[in-house]
Enzyme design. Sequence first.
Site, PDB file in Angstrom:
ATOM      1  N   ASP A  15       0.866  -1.168   0.000  1.00 38.77           N
ATOM      2  CA  ASP A  15       0.000   0.000   0.000  1.00 38.77           C
ATOM      3  C   ASP A  15       0.914   1.232   0.000  1.00 38.77           C
ATOM      4  OD1 ASP A  15      -2.397   1.666   0.524  1.00 38.77           O
ATOM      5  OD2 ASP A  15      -1.475   1.916   2.503  1.00 38.77           O
ATOM      6  N   ASP A  17      -0.226   5.244   0.781  1.00 49.43           N
ATOM      7  CA  ASP A  17      -0.539   6.206   1.839  1.00 49.43           C
ATOM      8  C   ASP A  17      -0.587   5.527   3.199  1.00 49.43           C
ATOM      9  OD1 ASP A  17      -0.912   8.551   0.233  1.00 49.43           O
ATOM     10  OD2 ASP A  17      -2.793   7.700  -0.464  1.00 49.43           O
ATOM     11  N   ASP A 213      -1.566  -0.464   6.060  1.00 52.55           N
ATOM     12  CA  ASP A 213      -1.824   0.161   7.358  1.00 52.55           C
ATOM     13  C   ASP A 213      -3.303   0.244   7.711  1.00 52.55           C
ATOM     14  OD1 ASP A 213      -2.108   2.254   5.251  1.00 52.55           O
ATOM     15  OD2 ASP A 213      -2.623   3.508   6.968  1.00 52.55           O
TER      16      ASP A 213
END
Length: 329
Positions: A15, A17, A213
């Site tokens: 991922d 961001d 996250d």
Amino acid sequence: MTDSLLAAYDAVLFDLDGTVYHGTQVIPGAPETVKAARDHGTPVRFVTNNASKAPAEVVEHLVGLGMPADTDEVHTSAQAAVVLLRERLEPGAEVLVVGTESLAAEVAQAGLKPVRENAESVQAVVQGHSPDNTWAALAEACLAIRAGALWVACNVDATLPSERGLLPGNGSMVAALRTATDVEPLVAGKPEPLLFETAAKSAGAEHPLVVGDRLDTDIAGGVAAGMDSLVVLSGVATPKQLVEAVPAERGTYLAADLTALTSTLEELKIGPRPGWTAEAGDDAVVVTGEGNDLDLLRALCHAAWESGKTTVQGDGEAAKAALARLGLA
């Protein structure tokens, strides 16, 4: 590095961001970790729900942060949304775009016609994040959706990580249209498995690792795709969310950030850990012992997930202090 987490998988799907960077700020150690994966011969893919940038723009941003990348390594929710549109529409069909010009360009490249105003000929609406999305744009989409147009949302992330904190994401704008139309969109990005499946296929991977996250997108998408995942605490996920995670949002490993890829599997795996005991009592999971805070969280998640109990108690000063540092006191 033969016993590292990195060595156990044939591709790493990152991922962006909250995992690799926060807006314009790179997460410390990210460039070195990506380089370590490449040096090891492990294919790297960048899988993002952000539909506001074209793959070339994502590459430019990564290069600027010290991470060389190629457009073939970038997989965005805008690309996934266009795949869904192309599967369901005839060539040349008009698609109302709520999002950036790069999203409109993806629509055009797929042989469809991007437009910005609703008309009787509009057959679909595609919605992606853009800081320039306005009430007027949502109003046009509302009219088209209520008239029966297919609605594809690039993603439904409620928030967007930035160097300043969490900001409204595409999901917040999708929620406004959902309220106004009483219609559920077809979701292209995470947590749907399409992005991860496409990224893994492009890398020729049969056993990839997802690194992210957010439990509700990155980890849930990995679970939906049948892939192992590493949860990092550098973005949205909190210890409390981890302890309370439903089965569809539970990761395989846990670390502070992506630099843990060079650590061993046993160090990172969610489960019983040396130094800590986490056992389900009548009303809560009771923790005793002392040691590393993240080891405590790994053991605690295992006990909570096994027992279904999400209330936590510390037995002893060391356990109470560690729970307080994790925000679980």
